[in-house]
Each structure stands twice: as C-alpha cells, then as structure tokens.
Design a protein around this motif. Structure first.
Motif, PDB file in Angstrom:
ATOM      1  N   LYS A  12       0.826  -1.206   0.000  1.00  0.00           N
ATOM      2  CA  LYS A  12       0.000   0.000   0.000  1.00  0.00           C
ATOM      3  C   LYS A  12       0.865   1.262   0.000  1.00  0.00           C
ATOM      4  O   LYS A  12       0.542   2.255  -0.644  1.00  0.00           O
ATOM      5  CB  LYS A  12      -0.926  -0.022   1.202  1.00  0.00           C
ATOM      6  N   TYR A  49      -8.719  -5.246  -7.142  1.00  0.00           N
ATOM      7  CA  TYR A  49      -8.061  -4.372  -6.167  1.00  0.00           C
ATOM      8  C   TYR A  49      -8.719  -2.994  -6.082  1.00  0.00           C
ATOM      9  O   TYR A  49      -8.207  -2.104  -5.409  1.00  0.00           O
ATOM     10  CB  TYR A  49      -6.568  -4.242  -6.494  1.00  0.00           C
ATOM     11  N   GLY A  50      -9.808  -2.816  -6.776  1.00  0.00           N
ATOM     12  CA  GLY A  50     -10.538  -1.556  -6.707  1.00  0.00           C
ATOM     13  C   GLY A  50      -9.710  -0.379  -7.196  1.00  0.00           C
ATOM     14  O   GLY A  50      -9.811   0.727  -6.660  1.00  0.00           O
ATOM     15  N   SER A  53     -11.229   3.041  -8.057  1.00  0.00           N
ATOM     16  CA  SER A  53     -11.629   3.917  -6.945  1.00  0.00           C
ATOM     17  C   SER A  53     -10.443   4.704  -6.391  1.00  0.00           C
ATOM     18  O   SER A  53     -10.617   5.613  -5.590  1.00  0.00           O
ATOM     19  CB  SER A  53     -12.277   3.093  -5.827  1.00  0.00           C
TER      20      SER A  53
ATOM     21  N   ASP B 272      -5.139 -18.604  -6.858  1.00  0.00           N
ATOM     22  CA  ASP B 272      -4.668 -17.792  -7.981  1.00  0.00           C
ATOM     23  C   ASP B 272      -4.534 -18.650  -9.226  1.00  0.00           C
ATOM     24  O   ASP B 272      -4.982 -18.294 -10.307  1.00  0.00           O
ATOM     25  CB  ASP B 272      -3.285 -17.201  -7.656  1.00  0.00           C
ATOM     26  N   ASP B 277     -11.674 -17.611  -5.999  1.00  0.00           N
ATOM     27  CA  ASP B 277     -11.640 -16.523  -5.036  1.00  0.00           C
ATOM     28  C   ASP B 277     -11.727 -17.123  -3.631  1.00  0.00           C
ATOM     29  O   ASP B 277     -12.749 -17.716  -3.285  1.00  0.00           O
ATOM     30  CB  ASP B 277     -12.836 -15.607  -5.320  1.00  0.00           C
ATOM     31  N   ASN B 280     -14.815 -17.153  -1.550  1.00  0.00           N
ATOM     32  CA  ASN B 280     -15.965 -18.007  -1.881  1.00  0.00           C
ATOM     33  C   ASN B 280     -15.755 -19.453  -1.482  1.00  0.00           C
ATOM     34  O   ASN B 280     -16.600 -20.289  -1.733  1.00  0.00           O
ATOM     35  CB  ASN B 280     -16.219 -17.997  -3.399  1.00  0.00           C
ATOM     36  N   LYS B 325     -25.076  -4.883   1.474  1.00  0.00           N
ATOM     37  CA  LYS B 325     -23.886  -5.093   0.642  1.00  0.00           C
ATOM     38  C   LYS B 325     -22.682  -5.411   1.516  1.00  0.00           C
ATOM     39  O   LYS B 325     -22.606  -4.977   2.665  1.00  0.00           O
ATOM     40  CB  LYS B 325     -23.561  -3.823  -0.155  1.00  0.00           C
ATOM     41  N   THR B 330      -9.319  -2.965  -0.367  1.00  0.00           N
ATOM     42  CA  THR B 330      -8.333  -3.931  -0.856  1.00  0.00           C
ATOM     43  C   THR B 330      -6.953  -3.638  -0.280  1.00  0.00           C
ATOM     44  O   THR B 330      -6.730  -2.596   0.331  1.00  0.00           O
ATOM     45  CB  THR B 330      -8.255  -3.916  -2.399  1.00  0.00           C
ATOM     46  N   LEU B 331      -6.037  -4.570  -0.509  1.00  0.00           N
ATOM     47  CA  LEU B 331      -4.671  -4.452   0.012  1.00  0.00           C
ATOM     48  C   LEU B 331      -4.035  -3.119  -0.334  1.00  0.00           C
ATOM     49  O   LEU B 331      -3.285  -2.553   0.442  1.00  0.00           O
ATOM     50  CB  LEU B 331      -3.790  -5.559  -0.583  1.00  0.00           C
ATOM     51  N   VAL B 332      -4.333  -2.608  -1.537  1.00  0.00           N
ATOM     52  CA  VAL B 332      -3.703  -1.368  -1.957  1.00  0.00           C
ATOM     53  C   VAL B 332      -4.579  -0.151  -1.664  1.00  0.00           C
ATOM     54  O   VAL B 332      -4.255   0.959  -2.065  1.00  0.00           O
ATOM     55  CB  VAL B 332      -3.325  -1.404  -3.461  1.00  0.00           C
ATOM     56  N   GLY B 333      -5.702  -0.359  -0.977  1.00  0.00           N
ATOM     57  CA  GLY B 333      -6.502   0.772  -0.531  1.00  0.00           C
ATOM     58  C   GLY B 333      -7.718   1.083  -1.384  1.00  0.00           C
ATOM     59  O   GLY B 333      -8.488   1.974  -1.049  1.00  0.00           O
ATOM     60  N   GLY B 334      -7.909   0.372  -2.485  1.00  0.00           N
ATOM     61  CA  GLY B 334      -9.105   0.588  -3.305  1.00  0.00           C
ATOM     62  C   GLY B 334     -10.322  -0.048  -2.647  1.00  0.00           C
ATOM     63  O   GLY B 334     -10.189  -0.812  -1.697  1.00  0.00           O
ATOM     64  N   THR B 335     -11.490   0.295  -3.146  1.00  0.00           N
ATOM     65  CA  THR B 335     -12.709  -0.295  -2.594  1.00  0.00           C
ATOM     66  C   THR B 335     -13.450  -1.047  -3.683  1.00  0.00           C
ATOM     67  O   THR B 335     -13.549  -0.572  -4.805  1.00  0.00           O
ATOM     68  CB  THR B 335     -13.643   0.807  -2.045  1.00  0.00           C
ATOM     69  N   ARG B 336     -13.980  -2.213  -3.330  1.00  0.00           N
ATOM     70  CA  ARG B 336     -14.821  -2.937  -4.278  1.00  0.00           C
ATOM     71  C   ARG B 336     -15.873  -3.737  -3.515  1.00  0.00           C
ATOM     72  O   ARG B 336     -15.813  -3.855  -2.301  1.00  0.00           O
ATOM     73  CB  ARG B 336     -13.970  -3.880  -5.129  1.00  0.00           C
ATOM     74  N   PHE B 337     -16.830  -4.252  -4.266  1.00  0.00           N
ATOM     75  CA  PHE B 337     -17.862  -5.064  -3.646  1.00  0.00           C
ATOM     76  C   PHE B 337     -17.420  -6.512  -3.544  1.00  0.00           C
ATOM     77  O   PHE B 337     -16.616  -6.991  -4.339  1.00  0.00           O
ATOM     78  CB  PHE B 337     -19.154  -4.980  -4.461  1.00  0.00           C
ATOM     79  N   ASP B 339     -19.251  -9.973  -3.778  1.00  0.00           N
ATOM     80  CA  ASP B 339     -20.542 -10.440  -4.224  1.00  0.00           C
ATOM     81  C   ASP B 339     -20.931 -11.751  -3.557  1.00  0.00           C
ATOM     82  O   ASP B 339     -20.083 -12.512  -3.123  1.00  0.00           O
ATOM     83  CB  ASP B 339     -20.471 -10.642  -5.743  1.00  0.00           C
TER      84      ASP B 339
END
Ligand code: SF4
Lengths: 364, 350
Positions: A12, A49-50, A53, B272, B277, B280, B325, B330-337, B339
């Motif tokens: 990060k 990894y989003g 965003s 991987d 995933d 899941n 929801k 994420t590890l690098v700081g992004g955001t995602r859903f 599911d």
C-alpha cells in the motif's frame, strides 16, 4: 510459489506513492485521459483491487478485446459443435471455452446432450487422449493469444497421432491494437499492453505500433502496482508528448521476447485476416496452420462449412463492450437476464470477460 | 434459445453451492409449508443454521439442526466424510449458541460400496462424536441401487439446548459491530480441490476441519450476555456467502479490510492458479462472529487464546450505508464489492 517482488507490487505504501504521482501528472495534463488495456487479466487486477476507486476521475480506464474466449467467433464454436455431434469425435478445449454461447448452443450444452466434450489443460493432454483412443478423432479447439499459440504449435510439430487435429482459432494482439486506433469515437490516449503476450513476442511489434500511431504504450504485469505504474508511465508520456512503448514488466519480458516460441509459431502457422467476435475481420489478426501441417488442420480434414452464425445475440452488447464503447452496467440484460450462470454473450462467461468481472466486483 | 429455458428448469449442481441459486431452491421447497415454527421459536423461514423450540414454563429452548453431508473425495487431507458429518452438525448447534446434546444419523449407501471403507468412515464418525461429547441416539440406513447415488451420503440432525435469552441469529447484526474470523479462510475447499485427481497440485495444505467447541467455551460469558450478535461457520459459499447472507438479513452493510483477513500462502497460490476466489471457498473449522464493539477486543483475545483460534482477527465492521452489501478495502486501498457467490466454484484450467 510466491512471485518474487510481489510484496512491493501489492504494498500500500508503494501504491500511495504512485497515486500521488499520478495525481500530480494528471493535474499537469489538465484534461481527461482515456486509457485502454487489452487483457482480461488486467481488468481482473483493476477490479479485484478496486484500482478505479483510487485514481482521479479524469482518468478513464476502459477494457478492450482482451479475453481470448470472448473474441473467438461463434462460427468456430459452431464448427466444433457440428464435429462434436459425430459419434467418433471427442472435442477437447480449455475450461472457459465450453460455456461460451455460440449460434444455438454452447459446447457445454452439447456435452449435456451426450456428446464427448472434454476440458484439457493444453494440447498435449488432447494428444494424449488421441493416443488412448485410436478409434476416435480427437479435435483440439485451440484458442488464445500469443501466450497459448506456442503450445499448440509445439504439439503439432511433435508428431501427434494421426487421429489428432486442431481447430485453429488463435488470435494476435498487435493487429487488434491497430484496429482499435482506427475506431473513430474511441480516441484512446494510451494503451496498457499485456505482459504475458509480450513475454512471447517481445517489444518490437508494439514499438512499431506506438510510432506509427503516435500513441504511448506500456507493457505491464498483473499485480496492482504494476498496473498503476503503467498508468503513471503513460501519463508522463502524455504530459511530455512522447509516444513510445515502454516496458514496466522487465522482470519478465525481454526486449526480444521468447525466440524459441517465436520460431515454433512461424514454423507452424501463418498470419491471416481473421474474424474477431464482436469486432469484425482484422488484417493479420489470427493464425492458420501452414499447408505443411495440414493433416492436423481440422478445417481441411473434415471440411465443415458453417453457413450462418450469430456472434451477437439480440440485446447483447458484447461488441460494444469489447471495443470499450460501453460499460457492462449500460447493457440492458446485465444482471437481469445475463449472469455468469446464464451468459447471453461471451463476455459474461470467463473470469477474463469484462461483463463477468463487473458482475463480481461492481454492484448495481 | 429454447434450450436455455429448458435447462433452467432442472436442478443444477450450483443449486447446492450456497449461492443465490440455493436460496431460490430453498424458497421453492419451503414456500408452501403450513406450520413453520413451534412456540414462535426460530423456524424454517429464518433460514438460519437451525431452529429452536422454546420450552413453555422453562427458561431453555431446544435447538435443532439438519444437515446432509457429501464430500468428494470421501477421504481428503485433514478428514473424511465421517469427521465432516460430526463437525458440521456440532458446529451448526454451536453457531446458534447451543450446547450440543445428541444427534441422529441416516446413512444412505450405494450398492457395491466396500465394508472396509464404510468401517473407516464410521470409526471416524464415532470417534469425533466422542470428542465432541455428543450422543448418537437414533439412526437409519438405506441402500440405493448401484448408479443411483454416488457412494455414500450421511444426513444428520443435531439436538442441543440453550438459554432462551441468548439471541444469536443471522439478522442480529447491529451497526458498529465488529466482525471477527477465528482463523485462516478457504483451507477446506482449497485442500479438497487440490487433492482431486487431474489437477496435479502437490501441497501439504490440509482441510481446517474442526469442532468449534473451544471457541464457544472461551467466550461463554459474552455469549450469555448477548454481546455476540451473530455467529456462523462459513462453509459452502465461504465468507463471501456468509457475510452477504448476514448483510441482507440484517439490512446493514459490512466493510472488510483485506489486509486483516487471514489467508494461508498456499491457499492464495492455489486459488490464484485455479482462478478461484478464497472468499468463496468453504471453511470447515472457522467461525465468523458479529460482536458488540465495546467487547470486540476482549472477545478476540479470548478466541486467540484457544488452540484453533490463534489466528483470529477483527476483519471488518458493520455499517448502515449501502445496506445489504459487503464491501472490501483492498490491500492497496481501493474499494470494491464482495458479491454473493453464484454457484459451485469451478477451477479454471486454462
Ligand atoms: S451483460 Fe451479457 S448480454 Fe450484456 S453485453 Fe455483457 S455478455 Fe452481452
């Protein structure tokens, strides 16, 4: 099994540094930037990894025709299906391929009706099945970009049994980039090119492309910071009005590529004008088996003609998705009728298909 | 596309994989049941790990669970069908805050199945039951003609008892709660996948199959004080399935931090490789807990002091925005859903 250096590529701290640099550069550029990647695995990294965003909204990352099973024309699948209906034929192919809907059916549906369709890891498995079943015709349905071509070539070259043959639906990436540059409304400011394809073909084909079209290009790997670095390297070029192909993935990609693999490719195949599903015919966009090896060419061996095929079913927008003109949630069928369990178009099938990636990682 | 319609009317493997299709199937089966609960206890409609029968004039209630156990291969690194059946039954009872008392088991066997193999499974079954201190009080066997069933199925019903006051339910999440996982995720499903023929993966990875008794024991007083608002063992569907289920039943959102989620290196590497995933993938010896924020640190400490909970972590938080929801930083700081998984995870061999 960990990739060397993968810690930093997912760190990060490093991400934050790249992002702040990206922010500075986009400020200097002072206009929106559109970047296209042409690889399903890149889309997967970006979504998982989003990354969208994290980057400023002036940067739009769009997804091009980078999913090998998605660009395989329905006519080729129909051909495999027609052959698969014969009692003496075993169709073999990669796992993702069998669920792709063609004109009327998918190979999975054909299998459910009793046909012998088998998932294999690669052409060598198919050749093994051929050895074990001398009374059957084993057809390997070969798909994929430059990464999988050498495997098919190697198998054809190594004298497989005579009951083994190949439907050759391999495609080539550089030709597709050229086509994308000629699509009017797209106006792409920079490309991210797939690392694994480059491992085989090297950097030269891309250099020619970026010079000819005055568009910057960065070859990159599949960790989140690889992709972010590539974006940064593109922005710097855009800012400085440079149009080069740069290699972010130098830990794996050598400038000359993999000479041995290239030799196998040119010995067994020749580039031909080739239809891409949803995109159309691309000059030098695909490969055909050379005459010298025609006994392994299922097209010549069985002479199956597909008169009419349907690449894009009514309502499906895969052709627009694959050229980056539409995002999956703009498709009317997305999530409602079309889901990974009931895919209407090819983009919803494989984990490299843009629609299936969006289905998993983005909410309505 | 008439074929499409026809095939959507049959039961597919994915209908049993803990995703949206399973929900659809359960609704289909249960919608016309007339009596759905006893004494206003938890009934079939809640679709929880089990049901309760509150005892009149008494401060206890009976907890009942039902489970059908199948696994392929029958013997896998870290367990077999016998141990899996007991752990599954006992853990379901524990996840409702109950003390396991007894179980019944129905064993359905395919004609031609070897006595020798049955013996091994039954031996493990009995030993595991002894370890869990749960009585086996009734059972039944059926033999099916060869080909009409794949080897063997064990169906169990678990019976436990708990205080009426204790409310640990899927719709019990409260905004602000901390989410705890008691250890690494995805071990069971990944170990199973890797041990399947044809994938040629050599790994020392074992299933995490385990009884969760120790976990419940360590936080007994917090369970009694209702600081634990929900508990679930993320089996089929993995943590993505379990957390989405909670979020939608409790009408809240769950924010996870990828960095905090414990995953073994081998699990990551194998997933991987197979395009799976880990979120899941099934665990068989882990629990997810939704805990009152003021108590979360102490609960975590207590869980960490157990043998099976050493790697426990607080992995996320319950929020009000984006209800129903599950989101991930994420590890690098992004955001995602994150599911709800759709169906059986299928390894990509491409
Ligand atoms: S969501 Fe389905 S129908 Fe729409 S473009 Fe994607 S694959 Fe085609």
């Amino acid at each position: 099994m960990e990739i060397p250096g993968s810690k930093i590529l997912r760190s990060k701290q490093f991400t934050d540094k790249i992002i702040s640099s990206i922010n500075k550069n986009i400020k200097a550029i002072n206009k929106p930037v559109k970047i296209m990647h042409v690889c399903g695995t890149h889309e997967h990294t970006i979504s998982k990894y989003g990354l969208r965003s994290l980057i400023p909204k002036e940067i739009e990352i769009i997804s091009g025709p980078g999913c090998p099973v998605c660009v395989c024309p329905a006519a080729d699948i129909d051909k495999a299906i027609e052959l698969g209906k014969r009692d003496d034929v075993i169709i073999t192919t990669f796992g993702d391929m069998i669920r792709v809907p063609a004109t009327n059916l998918s190979l999975a549906e054909l299998k459910a009706k009793g046909a012998d369709v088998r998932i294999v890891y690669g052409p060598n498995d198919a050749a093994k099945i051929a050895k074990d079943n001398p009374n059957k015709e084993i057809i390997f349905f070969a798909i994929g970009f430059e990464t999988t071509v050498p495997l098919t070539g190697y198998e054809i070259k190594s004298n497989p049994p005579s009951n083994f043959s190949v439907i050759c639906a391999h495609k080539l990436i550089p030709a597709a980039l050229e086509l994308l540059m000629s699509i009017d409304q797209l106006s792409i400011d920079g490309f991210i090119s797939p690392g694994h394809v480059s491992t085989i073909i090297g950097i030269k084909p891309y250099k020619l492309f970026s010079n000819a079209y005055h568009v910057p290009n960065v070859i990159t790997g599949f960790e989140p910071n690889d992709v972010l670095l590539a974006i940064l390297m593109l922005l710097k070029q855009i800012k400085n009005k440079k149009f080069e192909t740069l290699n972010e993935y130098s830990r794996v990609v050598k400038p000359e590529g993999n000479i041995v693999a290239q030799r196998i490719i040119s010995e067994v195949f020749e580039s031909v004008s080739s239809p891409w599903r949803g995109i159309g015919r691309i000059l030098d966009g695909g490969l055909a088996i050379k005459d010298q090896y025609e006994k392994y060419d299922a097209d010549k061996k069985f002479d199956i003609k597909i008169e009419k095929s349907t690449d894009i079913h009514p309502g499906c927008s895969c052709h627009l998705i694959m050229t980056g003109k539409l995002s999956p949630n703009e498709c009317k069928l997305f999530r409602k009728i079309c889901t990974p369990l009931n895919p209407v178009g090819p983009c919803m099938v494989s984990m490299e298909g843009t629609c299936s990636i969006y289905y998993k990682y983005y909410s309505e | 596309m008439s074929e499409k319609k026809e095939s959507s009317k049959i039961i597919r493997l994915a209908h049993g994989a803990g995703g949206v299709l399973q929900e659809e199937l359960i609704n289909f089966i249960t919608k016309d049941i007339t009596l759905k609960n006893v004494n206003k206890g938890i009934g079939v409609e809640e679709l929880d790990d089990g049901a309760t029968i509150p005892l009149e004039n008494y401060d206890k209630e009976i907890v009942i669970t039902a489970d059908g156990h199948t696994v392929y291969p029958l013997f896998f690194p870290g367990g077999n069908l016998g141990t899996l059946s007991i752990c599954g039954t006992v853990n379901d009872l524990l996840m409702m805050g109950a003390k396991p008392l007894a179980l019944t088991s129905t064993i359905i066997i395919e004609e031609g199945f070897k006595f020798e193999v049955l013996e091994k499974i039954i031996k493990s079954f009995n030993e595991k039951a002894k370890e869990a201190n749960i009585a086996i009080i009734a059972g039944d066997t059926k033999i099916m003609p060869s080909g009409s069933l794949n080897e063997i199925i064990i169906a169990t019903s678990g019976i436990g008892i708990k205080d009426k006051e204790i409310k640990i339910v899927d719709n019990g999440l409260k905004v602000g709660d901390k989410i705890i996982i008691t250890g690494t995720i995805g071990d069971h499903g990944t170990a199973l996948m890797a041990s399947r023929e044809g994938l040629n993966i050599s790994t020392d990875l074992e299933s995490d199959l385990n009884l969760l008794l120790e976990i419940n024991e360590s936080i007994k007083s917090e369970i009694k004080s209702n600081y634990i608002h929900a508990m679930k063992d993320p089996t089929r569907g993995g943590i993505a399935g379990a957390l989405n289920d909670w979020a939608s039943k409790s009408n809240v959102s769950i924010y996870l931090e990828e960095e905090k989620i414990p995953i073994k290196k081998q699990v990551n590497a194998i997933c991987d490789m197979l395009g799976l995933d880990p979120f899941n993938i099934a665990c068989e010896g882990k629990a997810l807990l939704s805990v009152d924020p003021a108590q979360a640190d102490i609960v975590l400490k207590k869980i960490k002091s157990t043998q099976i909970g050493k790697e426990a972590e607080i992995i996320g938080e319950v929020k009000a925005e984006n209800p129903k929801k599950v989101l991930l930083k994420t590890l690098v700081g992004g955001t995602r859903f994150v599911d709800m998984p759709l169906g059986e995870p299928i390894p990509r061999i491409c």
